[in-house]
Design a protein around this motif. Structure first.
Motif, mmCIF file in Angstrom:
data_model
loop_
_atom_site.group_PDB
_atom_site.id
_atom_site.type_symbol
_atom_site.label_atom_id
_atom_site.label_comp_id
_atom_site.label_asym_id
_atom_site.label_seq_id
_atom_site.Cartn_x
_atom_site.Cartn_y
_atom_site.Cartn_z
ATOM 1 N N ARG A 126 -27.722 -34.023 28.742
ATOM 2 C CA ARG A 126 -28.941 -34.150 28.440
ATOM 3 C C ARG A 126 -30.185 -34.517 29.228
ATOM 4 N N PRO B 101 -40.706 -36.469 24.940
ATOM 5 C CA PRO B 101 -41.132 -35.981 23.638
ATOM 6 C C PRO B 101 -40.308 -36.739 22.497
ATOM 7 N N GLU B 102 -40.760 -36.788 21.212
ATOM 8 C CA GLU B 102 -40.094 -37.242 20.193
ATOM 9 C C GLU B 102 -38.754 -36.623 19.999
ATOM 10 N N THR B 103 -38.786 -35.220 20.094
ATOM 11 C CA THR B 103 -37.609 -34.479 19.662
ATOM 12 C C THR B 103 -36.639 -34.496 20.894
ATOM 13 N N GLY B 104 -36.878 -35.221 22.042
ATOM 14 C CA GLY B 104 -35.956 -35.190 23.001
ATOM 15 C C GLY B 104 -35.563 -36.825 23.219
ATOM 16 N N ARG B 105 -35.963 -37.363 22.432
ATOM 17 C CA ARG B 105 -35.529 -38.890 22.542
ATOM 18 C C ARG B 105 -33.995 -39.206 22.143
ATOM 19 N N GLU B 106 -33.254 -40.181 22.959
ATOM 20 C CA GLU B 106 -31.848 -40.458 22.732
ATOM 21 C C GLU B 106 -31.718 -41.190 21.534
#
Length: 318
Positions: free
Chosen positions: A77, A144-149
């Motif tokens: 990712r 983006p918040e949705t892509g944070r680990e």
């Protein structure tokens, strides 16, 4: 050399070649030095779109095989994310995080020119400056918040720290352990590499032409305080080159535009949380450095440098 006769390679080779363009094949396989958690191979490809090279990461040790699905999926990712940024990194080619088709859970990425440089030479300061600037660029990536680990995870705790048995500075170690005996400070989070150190950065050129060609090994990527990445690289530099170099990294990072907490006790917490994870000795993590020529890093040398680094941290931030 094709490693068909090496156990654990045949299925993985078949999977890799299945991900290549029609007519391409693996012509040569070369083990890569400097890795500790995984087995790394360079794959030289021949065929219509070749020659070019790929890098194969395989988790073969039992502990890392168990955690491979999460580690490799995370790296895949992040490599996709980095393709949209200016941070130099390999490009993802294929991943078998579960080890469904491969003999071991594996990931294939492009080979980036460059080399790991950990020598004790005249280029240390130049490398430190480049390391700091590159880390500041990683932390500046807008995710983006949705892509944070996943949120960051500590690699030690007060009750888990093992004080070196041969140390004559027990009071120093106890003070360091007591300092992290608290809740983690409030912080502003950013994208963390989480294992950023000179062994995971490739360089090209020399002198003023030296440059970072890639940042590698993104399996531990997390979301958390910039201070923690800075702490990890600082500890590694202190072990490689001495406490003064380790102490200089945070200043170079801020000079490059990076942002750290301005509250010294909080910054000290992050620095010690990382440094204490290397106790009781740093010999295990130094094994790849030995393979790269740093045979001077004996257990006594590493322990002395770590203890002197702890002293320096207290002198500046306590």
């Amino acid at each position: 050399m094709i490693e068909d006769d090496v156990q654990g390679w045949v299925g993985t080779r078949r999977w890799v070649e299945g991900a290549l363009a029609p007519g391409e094949r693996i012509a040569r396989v070369t083990p890569l030095k400097g890795g500790w958690t995984s087995q790394m191979r360079r794959l030289d490809i021949e065929g219509p779109g070749a020659p070019y090279a790929l890098v194969l990461r395989s988790f073969v040790k039992p502990f890392y095989r168990r955690h491979a699905p999460g580690l490799l999926a995370r790296e895949a990712r992040v490599l996709r994310l980095l393709e949209t940024t200016a941070v130099p990194a390999p490009a993802l080619r294929a991943v078998d995080a579960q080890g469904t088709w491969c003999d071991d859970p594996s990931l294939v990425m492009t080979h980036v020119p460059g080399e790991v440089r950990v020598g004790q030479d005249t280029d240390v300061q130049r490398r430190l400056t480049l390391l700091a600037g590159q880390l500041a660029a990683v932390h500046a990536i807008d995710v983006p918040e949705t892509g944070r680990e996943r949120n960051w995870q500590p690699w030690t705790a007060p009750e888990r720290v093992q004080i070196p048995a041969t140390t004559g500075q027990g009071a120093l170690w106890e003070r360091a352990v007591d300092t992290i005996r608290r809740e983690a400070p409030e912080h502003r989070s950013c994208l963390l590499h989480r294992d950023y150190h000179p062994g995971n950065v490739l360089f090209t050129g020399t002198g003023t032409e030296m440059a970072v060609s890639a940042v590698v090994d993104w399996v531990e990527t997390s979301w958390g305080p910039a201070d923690l990445d800075v702490a990890h690289c600082s500890t590694a530099l202190a072990l490689l080159h001495g406490p003064q170099t380790g102490m200089a990294f945070a200043d170079a990072y801020q000079h490059a535009g990076g942002h750290l907490t301005t509250h010294d006790p909080d910054h000290l917490y992050w620095r010690l949380l990382d440094a204490l994870a290397f106790a009781p000795d740093a010999q295990k993590v130094a094994t790849p450095w030995h393979e790269l020529g740093r045979t001077d890093l004996t257990p006594d040398t590493l322990t002395n440098r770590l203890e002197n680094y702890l002293h320096a941290l207290f002198d500046r931030y306590a």
